[in-house]
Structure formats: C-alpha cells, structure tokens
Design a protein around this motif. Structure first.
Motif, mmCIF file in Angstrom:
data_model
loop_
_atom_site.group_PDB
_atom_site.id
_atom_site.type_symbol
_atom_site.label_atom_id
_atom_site.label_comp_id
_atom_site.label_asym_id
_atom_site.label_seq_id
_atom_site.Cartn_x
_atom_site.Cartn_y
_atom_site.Cartn_z
ATOM 1 N N LEU A 47 39.462 48.672 44.902
ATOM 2 C CA LEU A 47 40.349 48.782 43.743
ATOM 3 C C LEU A 47 41.077 50.115 43.691
ATOM 4 C CD1 LEU A 47 38.191 47.129 40.929
ATOM 5 C CD2 LEU A 47 40.370 46.295 41.856
ATOM 6 N N GLY A 48 40.666 51.072 44.493
ATOM 7 C CA GLY A 48 41.325 52.377 44.479
ATOM 8 C C GLY A 48 42.795 52.324 44.847
ATOM 9 N N VAL A 49 43.200 51.306 45.579
ATOM 10 C CA VAL A 49 44.608 51.209 45.984
ATOM 11 C C VAL A 49 45.473 50.636 44.875
ATOM 12 C CG1 VAL A 49 43.958 50.956 48.401
ATOM 13 C CG2 VAL A 49 44.298 48.913 47.009
ATOM 14 N N ILE A 50 44.857 50.107 43.815
ATOM 15 C CA ILE A 50 45.596 49.498 42.718
ATOM 16 C C ILE A 50 45.667 50.493 41.558
ATOM 17 C CG2 ILE A 50 45.755 47.530 41.161
ATOM 18 C CD1 ILE A 50 45.912 46.753 44.098
ATOM 19 N N LYS A 51 46.876 50.876 41.169
ATOM 20 C CA LYS A 51 47.052 51.868 40.104
ATOM 21 C C LYS A 51 47.186 51.224 38.731
ATOM 22 C CE LYS A 51 46.951 54.983 43.245
ATOM 23 N NZ LYS A 51 45.683 55.736 43.439
ATOM 24 N N LEU A 52 47.533 49.968 38.654
ATOM 25 C CA LEU A 52 47.722 49.297 37.376
ATOM 26 C C LEU A 52 46.409 49.218 36.595
ATOM 27 C CD1 LEU A 52 49.592 47.597 35.505
ATOM 28 C CD2 LEU A 52 48.799 45.582 36.761
ATOM 29 N N GLN A 53 46.465 49.528 35.301
ATOM 30 C CA GLN A 53 45.318 49.388 34.412
ATOM 31 C C GLN A 53 45.550 48.166 33.525
ATOM 32 O OE1 GLN A 53 42.383 51.312 34.210
ATOM 33 N NE2 GLN A 53 43.139 52.071 36.171
ATOM 34 N N PRO A 54 44.860 47.074 33.780
ATOM 35 C CA PRO A 54 45.148 45.841 33.037
ATOM 36 C C PRO A 54 44.628 45.890 31.618
ATOM 37 C CG PRO A 54 43.276 45.520 34.502
ATOM 38 C CD PRO A 54 43.817 46.885 34.805
ATOM 39 N N ALA A 55 45.389 45.296 30.689
ATOM 40 C CA ALA A 55 44.901 45.118 29.325
ATOM 41 C C ALA A 55 44.070 43.840 29.220
ATOM 42 C CB ALA A 55 46.081 45.066 28.350
ATOM 43 N N VAL A 56 44.486 42.806 29.960
ATOM 44 C CA VAL A 56 43.771 41.528 29.988
ATOM 45 C C VAL A 56 43.426 41.213 31.437
ATOM 46 C CG1 VAL A 56 43.854 39.061 29.473
ATOM 47 C CG2 VAL A 56 44.972 40.702 27.948
ATOM 48 N N LEU A 57 42.169 40.946 31.677
ATOM 49 C CA LEU A 57 41.651 40.717 33.023
ATOM 50 C C LEU A 57 40.996 39.339 33.069
ATOM 51 C CD1 LEU A 57 39.439 43.294 34.960
ATOM 52 C CD2 LEU A 57 39.026 40.860 35.075
ATOM 53 N N LEU A 58 41.478 38.462 33.934
ATOM 54 C CA LEU A 58 40.878 37.143 34.110
ATOM 55 C C LEU A 58 39.818 37.217 35.203
ATOM 56 C CD1 LEU A 58 44.028 34.820 34.041
ATOM 57 C CD2 LEU A 58 42.587 35.561 32.130
#
Length: 306
Positions: A47-58
């Motif tokens: 997950l370190g390569v993903i910068k987006l911080q999700p508000a809703v996670l499925l």
C-alpha cells in the motif's frame, strides 16, 4: 478419451455450484481460512505506493478475506463497508462487527457496515480491497466490471488471488492415479491485467509471489486444504469417496516429502492494483452531409480571398 466439456453453463475453469457449496461451508467456520490473514498482511505492505487516503473503503468478502486488522492499521479514518456474496456470509460478518462494536467505539474508529453487493451505491467508494477473492469468481470480466462500477473516478482497487501454479504438485499425483482434476485451473496474471483494462481500469500493476507450505503428515495437509476451500474443477470426481480411497490418497502424497520429511506444496499468489479511469468520450464513427450542404461549403470556399 477424456471428455473435457464443462458440465455446467458457466466459466469452464470452475463450477459455480461447487463454489456456492464451499461458501456455505466456510461461512460456518469459527474464523476465516488460516492463510488469508497472512496474505492480507503481505498485500498491505504494497500500500505504500498508493497515496490516496480513502473516505469509504469496500472490503470485498470481508469475513473470508480476514483483512480487518491490516486495513484498520493502514486507513484508521476510513469507513469500511464489508461486501458479502451470500446471506450466510453477511450474517457471519455482522456477528463479527457486533462483537467488536464497543472496542471500535472506545477507540474512535469509524463504524463498519455489512452490505450485499446489490445494495452498493455506484461510484461511492475511493478504494476496493479484495483479498483472496478473485480466483473464486465464476465470471472474471463481469466481476471486474462490478468493481469498476463501485468505485469513484480515480479510486483504486487492490486485490490478491491464487495463480495457475498453485498446488501444482497435486496434479501429477492425481493424474498417475487416474483420479481426474484435484483442483480448478486459475487465470494467469497477465490475462487478469488485460481484463482489467477492458473493464475500465487504468495502468494495472501485477505482481506475483511464490510461497512454500509444509505439513508433517498427509492428514494434516488434506485438513488444511479443505479449510482453504475445496476442489471446484468442473471435471472433478463428484461422488462420495471411501475411507479406502482416502488411505490411498494419503499414501500417494508421501513422495511430496522433502529432505526433512515434511510434505510440501507451493502457492502462486497474484497481487494487483489499478485506478478507475475517467470515462472516455466516444466519437461518432460516421458523419453524414447532404448534397446541398456540400455545395454550400464549396461556394463558401470559393469566395474566400487568396
């Protein structure tokens, strides 16, 4: 000659009826399959390569994916929605959520919801997580399109699943004994990547990892494989097996032992992630002009100064 025609109308790689039976059985387990939490941890390391911080996670198949701890550590502020494929699994997940309600409240963590896939609002989530799910999908292209529809534009999906080299040591054993397929075939990661692009995902990144598992006895090996799911191959033997056959199988597995005397099997675990691309504007393939329009355009061109 062996008949290789699937005995059902679905995906030729696996029998959806067998998958449905396995899901019913797994929903009754006291906990998720033993391997899944470890794979969730390994996937979370990417997950370190993903910068987006999700508000809703499925969290697709939340109970069987066993990823709550990994996701809560990575995204403590995200609202988790566990999406379950059957009523039995929805009830199982709801039970887990109720048991942990007070701890979540005291820790200030967002509440977890449990939903059926049909209840999802399209485009409402920024992230979709699916641990050890995709290899059980009766129709991969359709599953990927559903994931794409559930995400907002620029949202991302991250998943893991078993690859075609998983448990490959069992195939020659069954072939030598004339027992048919010991397990279903699984899709290659490159084909999954192509399907993701066709489903509307952008820049899919695929990776694989090989894991060796060992057991002290054939009985322990077979018990653990059953806990992981079961054989959903369309050409599997569908009748009841006898204790005599089970004894022959355990004997046939003994050559899988390594120098230390432990039986071993290999797994190929596929990891992938991609973003939901913005929809493309479709250009008309043909332009129709009347004869009068063409003559008018020609006259206007003739009147232009040189």
């Amino acid at each position: 000659m062996t008949d290789t025609t699937p005995r059902h109308g679905g995906n030729p790689l696996l029998d959806p009826r067998a998958v449905a039976r396995q899901l019913r059985r797994l929903a009754a387990l006291p906990q998720a399959p033993w391997l899944h939490a470890d794979i969730a941890r390994r996937m979370a390391e990417r997950l370190g390569v993903i910068k987006l911080q999700p508000a809703v996670l499925l969290n697709w198949w939340g109970f069987l994916g066993d990823s709550r701890e990994a996701l809560s550590q990575a995204y403590p502020k995200a609202k988790q929605v566990w999406v379950e494929p059957t009523e039995a699994l929805r009830l199982r997940s709801a039970e887990l959520v109720r048991r942990s309600w007070w701890a979540a409240l005291m820790g200030g963590a967002p509440a977890i919801e449990v939903q059926a896939e049909s209840a999802l609002v399209p485009g409402a989530a920024q992230m979709l997580w699916a641990n050890m799910v995709l290899h059980a999908a009766p129709d991969l292209p359709t599953q990927l399109r559903r994931w794409q529809a559930a995400l907002a534009v620029d949202g991302f999906v991250m998943f893991s699943c078993l690859g075609p080299d998983s448990l490959r040591e069992l195939r020659p054993v069954y072939r030598a004994m004339g027992w048919g397929a010991p397990l279903q075939d699984w899709v290659d990661m490159h084909d999954i990547g192509d399907m993701m692009v066709e489903a509307g995902f952008a820049d899919p990144v695929m990776d694989q990892e090989r894991i060796s598992l060992t057991w002290a006895t054939p009985a322990a090996l077979l018990k653990d494989l059953r806990l992981l799911g079961g054989n959903a191959a369309p050409l599997r033997f569908e009748g009841l097996r006898t204790p005599r056959w089970r004894a022959r199988l355990e004997q046939a597995l003994l050559p899988l032992a390594g120098p230390d005397g432990r039986l071993w099997l290999s797994l190929e675990v596929i990891y992938g992630h991609a973003f939901k691309a913005a929809p493309r504007l479709r250009m008309a393939q043909e332009v129709s002009l009347s004869a009068e329009s063409l003559r008018s355009m020609a006259k206007q061109g003739a009147k232009r100064p040189a």
